[in-house]
Design an enzyme around this catalytic site. Structure first.
Site, PDB file in Angstrom:
ATOM      1  N   PRO A  86       8.012  11.659  13.755  1.00 13.47           N
ATOM      2  CG  PRO A  86       8.296  12.661  11.657  1.00 13.47           C
ATOM      3  CD  PRO A  86       9.055  12.170  12.850  1.00 13.47           C
ATOM      4  CB  ILE A  87       3.112   8.528  14.250  1.00 12.02           C
ATOM      5  CG1 ILE A  87       3.463   8.823  15.715  1.00 12.02           C
ATOM      6  CG2 ILE A  87       2.367   7.199  14.163  1.00 12.02           C
ATOM      7  CD1 ILE A  87       2.271   8.967  16.631  1.00 12.02           C
ATOM      8  N   GLY A  92      10.629   4.505  12.152  1.00 13.82           N
ATOM      9  CA  GLY A  92      10.823   3.590  13.279  1.00 13.82           C
ATOM     10  C   GLY A  92      10.268   4.088  14.600  1.00 13.82           C
ATOM     11  CB  SER A  94       6.350   1.114  16.159  1.00 14.91           C
ATOM     12  OG  SER A  94       5.453   1.713  15.282  1.00 14.91           O
ATOM     13  CB  ALA A  96      11.808   5.108  18.836  1.00 14.17           C
ATOM     14  CG  ASP A 137      12.351  -0.481  12.316  1.00 17.43           C
ATOM     15  OD1 ASP A 137      13.235  -0.631  11.447  1.00 17.43           O
ATOM     16  OD2 ASP A 137      11.306   0.159  12.115  1.00 17.43           O
TER      17      ASP A 137
HETATM   18  O1  PMV Z   1       9.109   1.765   5.830  1.00 19.64           O
HETATM   19  P1  PMV Z   1       9.806   0.969   6.890  1.00 19.64           P
HETATM   20  O2  PMV Z   1      10.721   1.795   7.760  1.00 19.64           O
HETATM   21  O3  PMV Z   1       8.873   0.094   7.639  1.00 19.64           O
HETATM   22  O4  PMV Z   1      10.850   0.015   6.151  1.00 19.64           O
HETATM   23  C1  PMV Z   1      10.437  -1.023   5.306  1.00 19.64           C
HETATM   24  C2  PMV Z   1      11.672  -1.685   4.767  1.00 19.64           C
HETATM   25  C3  PMV Z   1      11.371  -2.847   3.819  1.00 19.64           C
HETATM   26  O5  PMV Z   1      12.635  -3.298   3.379  1.00 19.64           O
HETATM   27  C4  PMV Z   1      10.559  -2.410   2.642  1.00 19.64           C
HETATM   28  C5  PMV Z   1      10.654  -3.977   4.547  1.00 19.64           C
HETATM   29  C6  PMV Z   1      11.471  -4.681   5.612  1.00 19.64           C
HETATM   30  O6  PMV Z   1      10.843  -5.364   6.468  1.00 19.64           O
HETATM   31  O7  PMV Z   1      12.703  -4.657   5.588  1.00 19.64           O
END
Ligand code: PMV
Length: 299
Positions: A86-87, A92, A94, A96, A137
């Site tokens: 799911p986007i 993650g 983007s 992937a 990511d």
């Molecule tokens: O929601 P996501 O998967 O983009 O994760 C954000 C994680 C945070 O710790 C809130 C921010 C970060 O850059 O680590």
């Protein structure tokens, strides 16, 4: 040539990791698939539409092509994308898609890139598009598995099933990070104390993760969720969902930025199945394989 890369979830430590505390992140068995075919023009086909090199509609794919062609110049390519992920839900997608496209290009144009080189290019793409990002990511999408960060220590995870439920509420990571920064500005000692506690939770999760000790992990999920609520990144809907899952024997927490997005739940097989039948969601396995070529076409 076809390739795929996995989605990710943060098991422990979101937000605190922005302030140099530990976090645990894992690749999951939802994948993004990319196919690259030599052509005399650039065309990108995805659920978002059909375009040429287009940095608005297809920013990650377009920058991936641009960055790849700096390493190996190309005349044109057709890229097809299909994804289980799911986007914009904190899983993650983007990274992937970026990593899958780079690997597909690598195969199609015989560039012979190592995983480290694919990660470096994906890291550049993340910065091209977002201007900022920890690199976590693209790292997990490339290498797969489970990692303690920022140390990048691999964790060999036991048999742990996780239920990922999308709250349906959208949230923007940058907004949530800013909200936490504001709270920390007003209460630095308190918020840093909470981050220190989250740091300990992330570190203490390593052994139970390796043993597949669901009872301890459930308690650590609960404690981590309490800390996330304390720093204001939960929501009414998340709180209600977490409470109702607890009644079914599933311990749940936010994964990612919070304010909406996805919740992950852990429990024994029976509780997880029951929760899935009530709330839906996706049953995922942690520690999925990183980027790879695909023999059988998914696209
Ligand atoms: O929601 P996501 O998967 O983009 O994760 C954000 C994680 C945070 O710790 C809130 C921010 C970060 O850059 O680590």
């Amino acid at each position: 040539m076809k390739a795929s890369a996995p989605a990710k979830i943060i098991l422990f430590g979101e937000h605190a990791v922005v302030y140099k505390r530990h976090a645990v992140v894992t690749a999951i068995n939802l994948r993004c698939y990319a196919e690259a075919k030599k052509s005399d023009e650039i065309r990108i086909y995805s659920p978002l539409g059909v375009t040429g090199l287009d940095f608005k509609v297809h920013p990650y794919v377009s920058y991936a092509i641009k960055r790849f062609s700096e390493v190996k110049p190309i005349d044109g390519v057709k890229i097809r994308i299909e994804s289980d992920i799911p986007i914009a839900s904190g899983l993650g997608s983007s990274s992937a898609v970026t990593v899958a496209v780079l690997k597909a290009l690598d195969g199609e144009f015989d560039a012979g890139l190592s995983k480290d080189e694919i990660f470096e290019l994906a890291r550049k793409v993340e910065l091209d598009v977002q201007g900022i990002g920890s690199g976590t990511d693209p790292f997990v999408a490339t290498f797969g598995g489970t990692w303690l960060i920022p140390d990048r220590k691999p964790i060999k995870i036991g048999n742990v099933k996780l239920l990922v439920i999308n709250t349906g509420e959208s949230s923007i990571t940058a907004d949530m990070v800013r909200k936490v920064a504001e709270l920390r500005g007003r209460y630095p000692k308190i918020v840093d104390g909470i981050f220190d506690t989250i740091d300990v939770i992330a570190l203490e999760s390593v052994e139970p993760l390796e043993k597949g000790d669901i009872k301890t992990l459930s308690e650590l999920f609960f404690l981590n969720q309490c800390m996330l609520k304390a720093i204001g990144v939960s929501s009414k809907r998340i709180d209600e969902l977490v409470d109702r899952l607890a009644e079914l024997g599933v311990s749940a927490k936010i994964t990612g930025a919070g304010g909406g997005g996805c919740v992950i739940g852990i429990g024994d097989d029976k509780s997880i199945e029951r929760a899935k039948s009530v709330f839906g969601g996706i049953l995922v396995e942690a520690g999925a394989e990183g980027v790879r070529f695909e023999n059988e076409s998914k696209v």
